[in-house]
Design a protein around this motif. Structure first.
Motif, PDB file in Angstrom:
ATOM      1  N   GLU A 162      39.474  40.206  40.658  1.00  0.00           N
ATOM      2  CA  GLU A 162      40.774  40.884  40.444  1.00  0.00           C
ATOM      3  C   GLU A 162      41.019  41.372  41.760  1.00  0.00           C
ATOM      4  OE1 GLU A 162      44.594  42.878  37.997  1.00  0.00           O
ATOM      5  OE2 GLU A 162      42.714  42.143  37.235  1.00  0.00           O
ATOM      6  N   SER A 182      44.192  42.108  44.855  1.00  0.00           N
ATOM      7  CA  SER A 182      45.614  42.961  44.849  1.00  0.00           C
ATOM      8  C   SER A 182      46.046  41.755  45.374  1.00  0.00           C
ATOM      9  CB  SER A 182      45.809  44.148  45.701  1.00  0.00           C
ATOM     10  OG  SER A 182      44.525  43.953  46.746  1.00  0.00           O
ATOM     11  N   THR A 209      51.003  37.544  41.632  1.00  0.00           N
ATOM     12  CA  THR A 209      50.064  37.682  40.760  1.00  0.00           C
ATOM     13  C   THR A 209      49.654  36.004  39.928  1.00  0.00           C
ATOM     14  OG1 THR A 209      50.860  40.269  39.694  1.00  0.00           O
ATOM     15  CG2 THR A 209      49.175  39.034  38.415  1.00  0.00           C
ATOM     16  N   LYS A 225      46.023  34.622  40.883  1.00  0.00           N
ATOM     17  CA  LYS A 225      45.404  33.723  39.892  1.00  0.00           C
ATOM     18  C   LYS A 225      45.028  32.749  39.641  1.00  0.00           C
ATOM     19  CE  LYS A 225      45.292  33.915  34.892  1.00  0.00           C
ATOM     20  NZ  LYS A 225      43.931  33.777  34.664  1.00  0.00           N
TER      21      LYS A 225
END
Length: 131
Positions: free
Chosen positions: A31, A33, A51, A55
């Protein structure tokens, strides 16, 4: 003579193991930022913090299996550069995208082994405002 035969067998075994070693890899980028996306065409840079965009890009790259090719040492052209950063703004991963099927990673070209999936360059163009 026994030493020669033993040495020869060790050499043959070592060479056979090298020949069997797989030169493929998959990314497991966690993950992030943000992603820094840079165009190799005009140098345009954008920081991606959405986000869903992070992704999409990360899942797209993580889904591919790459086969290592030749050294990229003397090559200068590229399409896109991707850098993933964590919450502390530390660099997590960095790749250079050459095409839908090829990247430059740590001094080597890698080609995608997938036949039904490729790097989504149109998505990069959209994020850079080129598409």
């Amino acid at each position: 003579m026994k030493k020669f035969v033993a040495s020869f067998l060790v050499l043959v075994l070592a060479l056979s193991m090298v020949g069997c070693s797989e030169k493929s890899m998959k990314f497991d980028i966690g993950e992030a930022s943000k992603i820094e996306l840079r165009s190799g065409t005009d140098g345009t840079v954008t920081e991606i913090t959405n986000t869903e965009d992070i992704k999409h890009i990360t899942d797209n790259i993580n889904a591919l299996t790459f086969s290592r090719g030749e050294s990229s040492k003397d090559y200068s052209g590229w399409s896109y550069s991707l850098k993933w950063y964590n919450l502390e703004n530390n660099l997590m991963e960095e790749i250079v995208v050459m095409s839908e099927q090829q990247i430059d990673y740590k001094g080597y070209f890698y080609s995608s082994m997938e036949t039904d999936h490729e790097i989504d360059l149109a998505y990069f163009d959209r994020l850079l405002g080129e598409g």
